[in-house]
Design a protein around this motif. Structure first.
Motif, mmCIF file in Angstrom:
data_model
loop_
_atom_site.group_PDB
_atom_site.id
_atom_site.type_symbol
_atom_site.label_atom_id
_atom_site.label_comp_id
_atom_site.label_asym_id
_atom_site.label_seq_id
_atom_site.Cartn_x
_atom_site.Cartn_y
_atom_site.Cartn_z
ATOM 1 N N THR A 120 0.977 -1.267 -0.060
ATOM 2 C CA THR A 120 -0.227 0.087 -0.298
ATOM 3 C C THR A 120 0.762 0.950 0.282
ATOM 4 O O THR A 120 0.312 2.229 -0.463
ATOM 5 N N VAL A 121 1.652 0.964 0.811
ATOM 6 C CA VAL A 121 2.553 2.645 0.783
ATOM 7 C C VAL A 121 3.289 2.532 -0.182
ATOM 8 O O VAL A 121 4.282 3.501 -0.735
ATOM 9 N N VAL A 122 3.560 1.729 -1.132
ATOM 10 C CA VAL A 122 4.541 1.399 -2.471
ATOM 11 C C VAL A 122 3.575 2.000 -3.671
ATOM 12 O O VAL A 122 4.024 2.505 -4.339
ATOM 13 N N VAL A 123 2.204 2.217 -3.459
ATOM 14 C CA VAL A 123 1.295 2.620 -4.683
ATOM 15 C C VAL A 123 1.456 3.867 -3.741
ATOM 16 O O VAL A 123 0.876 4.907 -4.714
ATOM 17 N N ARG A 124 1.339 4.775 -3.003
ATOM 18 C CA ARG A 124 1.030 6.206 -2.697
ATOM 19 C C ARG A 124 1.867 6.509 -3.074
ATOM 20 O O ARG A 124 1.778 7.824 -3.690
ATOM 21 N N LEU A 125 3.379 5.927 -2.663
ATOM 22 C CA LEU A 125 4.471 6.848 -3.012
ATOM 23 C C LEU A 125 4.664 7.032 -4.363
ATOM 24 O O LEU A 125 5.331 7.748 -5.317
ATOM 25 N N LEU A 126 4.119 5.631 -5.395
ATOM 26 C CA LEU A 126 4.595 6.418 -6.891
ATOM 27 C C LEU A 126 3.048 7.007 -7.327
ATOM 28 O O LEU A 126 3.413 8.283 -8.368
ATOM 29 N N THR A 127 2.070 7.387 -6.367
ATOM 30 C CA THR A 127 1.023 8.316 -6.836
ATOM 31 C C THR A 127 1.921 9.347 -6.662
ATOM 32 O O THR A 127 1.357 10.247 -6.966
ATOM 33 N N TYR A 128 2.330 10.081 -5.401
ATOM 34 C CA TYR A 128 2.677 10.718 -4.634
ATOM 35 C C TYR A 128 4.133 11.472 -5.996
ATOM 36 O O TYR A 128 3.931 12.746 -6.216
ATOM 37 N N GLY A 129 4.430 10.888 -6.665
ATOM 38 C CA GLY A 129 5.856 10.350 -6.981
ATOM 39 C C GLY A 129 5.319 11.565 -8.102
ATOM 40 O O GLY A 129 5.498 12.250 -8.792
ATOM 41 N N ILE A 130 4.161 11.029 -9.677
ATOM 42 C CA ILE A 130 3.351 11.441 -10.057
ATOM 43 C C ILE A 130 2.422 12.892 -10.292
ATOM 44 O O ILE A 130 2.762 13.377 -11.001
ATOM 45 N N ALA A 131 2.021 13.337 -8.765
ATOM 46 C CA ALA A 131 1.421 13.895 -8.813
ATOM 47 C C ALA A 131 2.735 15.333 -8.649
ATOM 48 O O ALA A 131 3.123 17.146 -8.967
ATOM 49 N N LEU A 132 3.599 15.053 -7.780
ATOM 50 C CA LEU A 132 4.768 16.170 -7.497
ATOM 51 C C LEU A 132 5.243 16.490 -9.078
ATOM 52 O O LEU A 132 5.554 17.260 -9.448
ATOM 53 N N GLN A 133 5.946 15.327 -10.215
ATOM 54 C CA GLN A 133 5.700 16.018 -11.029
ATOM 55 C C GLN A 133 5.010 17.161 -12.032
ATOM 56 O O GLN A 133 5.639 17.509 -12.486
ATOM 57 N N GLN A 134 3.330 16.821 -11.572
ATOM 58 C CA GLN A 134 3.115 16.891 -12.528
ATOM 59 C C GLN A 134 3.332 18.730 -11.800
ATOM 60 O O GLN A 134 2.585 20.046 -12.188
ATOM 61 N N THR A 135 2.631 18.732 -10.303
ATOM 62 C CA THR A 135 3.017 20.201 -9.981
ATOM 63 C C THR A 135 4.060 20.929 -9.810
ATOM 64 O O THR A 135 4.304 21.799 -10.274
ATOM 65 N N MET A 136 5.622 19.904 -10.845
ATOM 66 C CA MET A 136 6.905 20.753 -11.290
ATOM 67 C C MET A 136 6.459 22.360 -12.140
ATOM 68 O O MET A 136 6.988 22.991 -12.434
ATOM 69 N N MET A 137 5.022 21.755 -13.669
ATOM 70 C CA MET A 137 4.568 22.487 -13.882
ATOM 71 C C MET A 137 3.831 23.948 -13.236
ATOM 72 O O MET A 137 4.732 24.835 -14.733
ATOM 73 N N HIS A 138 3.509 23.998 -12.484
ATOM 74 C CA HIS A 138 2.817 25.062 -12.013
ATOM 75 C C HIS A 138 3.154 25.196 -10.158
ATOM 76 O O HIS A 138 2.339 25.044 -9.458
ATOM 77 N N PRO A 139 4.712 25.590 -9.957
ATOM 78 C CA PRO A 139 4.426 25.594 -8.858
ATOM 79 C C PRO A 139 4.052 26.083 -7.801
ATOM 80 O O PRO A 139 3.894 25.836 -6.489
ATOM 81 N N PHE A 140 3.986 26.750 -8.236
ATOM 82 C CA PHE A 140 2.433 28.294 -7.205
ATOM 83 C C PHE A 140 1.358 28.559 -7.108
ATOM 84 O O PHE A 140 1.401 28.858 -6.172
ATOM 85 N N ALA A 141 1.016 28.522 -7.752
ATOM 86 C CA ALA A 141 -0.057 28.011 -8.284
ATOM 87 C C ALA A 141 -1.617 26.994 -8.608
ATOM 88 O O ALA A 141 -2.145 27.238 -8.023
ATOM 89 N N GLY A 142 -0.103 26.108 -8.785
ATOM 90 C CA GLY A 142 -1.159 24.837 -9.064
ATOM 91 C C GLY A 142 -1.693 24.911 -10.141
ATOM 92 O O GLY A 142 -1.690 25.454 -10.953
ATOM 93 N N TRP A 143 -2.757 22.943 -10.241
ATOM 94 C CA TRP A 143 -3.192 23.076 -11.157
ATOM 95 C C TRP A 143 -4.826 23.098 -11.446
ATOM 96 O O TRP A 143 -5.510 23.588 -12.551
#
Length: 457
Positions: free
Chosen positions: A284-307
């Motif tokens: 379960t932790v591995v799945v969560r960390l995978l999700t968090y990694g994808i979310a952080l990659q998306q965040t880097m495109m709009h780090p101040f305002a978000g999506w």
């Protein structure tokens, strides 16, 4: 505002949604919006004063920034704006509760309603779990072998709530609150009914917490009790005796030991949860960390305002209709801090951290100010603050701030701090207190002494 007393019984129904057009809404959101109308109207006509504190200000800023971020970057604008309205209708609960509780008597009644609602919700979840184990699938619990082997669904009881993680978070917070009331009841309150109710609620919520099979909720309850144990001696003058600790540990070990030895899925899942309590390599932790990694990659495109609000699933769909995917509702970020960062960027995350900091700091400050002369008020402040701290741990694994029950506790603490500041902090129950008109923050009035005039003769 007596209708506000039904909110504790509505927030426990967050797994039941009322269809509204193409969307849906929870009963507590609907009632909160209904209660907002007379609140605003009476304020505009001068019949009452609207109490707006720092929490309301931060929540308003978060809503505005959610809308702004959605307008700027959301790939599914109409969906994001609808979810902004959904969040706002939930967070209104704080404003309604903090303003609806205007007297010490109302606070005590509302506190009883909160405890009764927690007891009922826990009893329903426990019963649903037992019925499901008996082979009758009536809902309210997930005990299937598929949930054990493939971990596609959270295993455990959830009653009328969304899923076991939410149910466990709810049970943990109310268990901590009930334990603080029980611990101080014999010394600080003359209301045996409240102490008795809190003792029953603590028992039911503890069992519900175990049967939720939610590790983060277990850790959250431990964190909440630890905060209370560290601060209670200085704030309440209550020290936990070693015998009390030993009895509690024996009870916990006995209950967990019985469940661990049960054959079948219950024992298997509980053993897995205990062994992997903080294991970062569990499935379960591995799945969560995978999700968090994808979310952080998306965040880097709009780090101040978000999506924009709840845009994780639309971004993964890459232009397709994400709502047609099977289990698309499972595509979400189960961490309130990362969710705020992804949806609203660094600006929104700072607003969230500031809001949570001010709530906890205000609760502890209120407890500290009332500690010396008004231990009952300090108990209320510390108990509610510890319950809120409890939620901050499990919500790192499942963000429940889009649901109503956290804001009920936030609003109760907000009303309590306001009443304390106004010298109207909840006293003992007027039906059991010998001084019905005195407040616990005001010294008893001196008895006037009549001195006869001297005899003229």
């Amino acid at each position: 505002m007596s209708v506000v007393m039904i909110l504790p019984f509505l927030v426990i129904l967050n797994g039941i949604r009322i269809p509204v057009g193409a969307s849906s809404i929870a009963a507590d959101q609907l009632v909160a919006c209904f209660l907002l109308v007379p609140l605003v109207a009476s304020t505009l006509f001068g019949a009452r004063r609207l109490h707006v504190d720092s929490t309301v200000g931060w929540l308003a800023a978060i809503v505005v920034w959610n809308v702004t971020a959605s307008l700027l970057h959301s790939p599914a604008l109409s969906y994001s704006l609808l979810q902004c309205a959904n969040l706002a209708s939930t967070w209104i609960i704080y404003l309604v509760v903090s303003n609806g509780i205007e007297t010490r008597e109302a606070f005590e009644r509302f506190l009883r309603c909160v405890l009764w609602a927690a007891l009922i919700a826990s009893a329903v979840g426990i019963a649903a779990f037992c019925v499901a184990l008996a082979g009758f699938d009536v809902g309210g619990a997930e005990v299937s072998t598929l949930a054990v082997t493939r971990l596609t669904q959270a295993y455990g009881a959830y009653g009328f709530m969304v899923e076991p993680n939410i149910f466990g978070s709810f049970a943990a917070a109310h268990f901590v609150l009930s334990m603080l009331i029980v611990r101080g009841g014999s010394r600080l309150s003359d209301d045996p009914r409240l102490t008795k109710l809190a003792r029953r609620t603590a028992a039911f919520t503890f069992v519900a917490l175990i049967l939720s099979f939610t590790r983060a909720a277990w850790l959250g309850a431990a964190a909440g009790l630890l905060v209370a144990a560290l601060l209670a001696p200085s704030m309440l003058g209550v020290r936990i005796r070693p015998t009390v600790i030993m009895k509690s540990l024996v009870a916990v070990v006995a209950i967990i030991g019985v469940l661990v030895l049960i054959p079948g899925n219950v024992g298997t899942v509980l053993r897995f949860k205990l062994v992997n309590l903080v294991n970062p390599q569990s499935q379960t932790v591995v799945v969560r960390l995978l999700t968090y990694g994808i979310a952080l990659q998306q965040t880097m495109m709009h780090p101040f305002a978000g999506w924009g609000t709840f845009t994780f699933a639309p971004l993964l769909a890459e232009g397709s209709d994400f709502q047609r995917f099977d289990n698309w509702r499972s595509l979400w970020i189960g961490n309130y801090l990362l969710l705020a960062l992804h949806d609203t960027g660094a600006i929104g995350l700072l607003c969230w951290v500031a809001m949570l900091w001010t709530v906890v700091a205000r609760g502890l400050r209120a407890a500290r100010e009332a500690a010396q002369a008004h231990a009952l008020a300090a108990l209320r402040s510390l108990g509610l603050t510890a319950a809120i701290v409890t939620l901050l741990i499990p919500f790192l694994a499942t963000s429940g701030f889009s649901l109503g029950f956290p804001w009920l506790l936030f609003g109760l603490l907000g009303a309590h701090c306001r009443l304390q500041h106004a010298q109207e902090v909840p006293a003992l129950d007027p039906e059991t207190s010998p001084r019905e008109t005195a407040t616990p923050f005001s010294p008893p009035l001196p008895v006037p002494i009549s001195i006869p005039a001297p005899d003229a003769t």
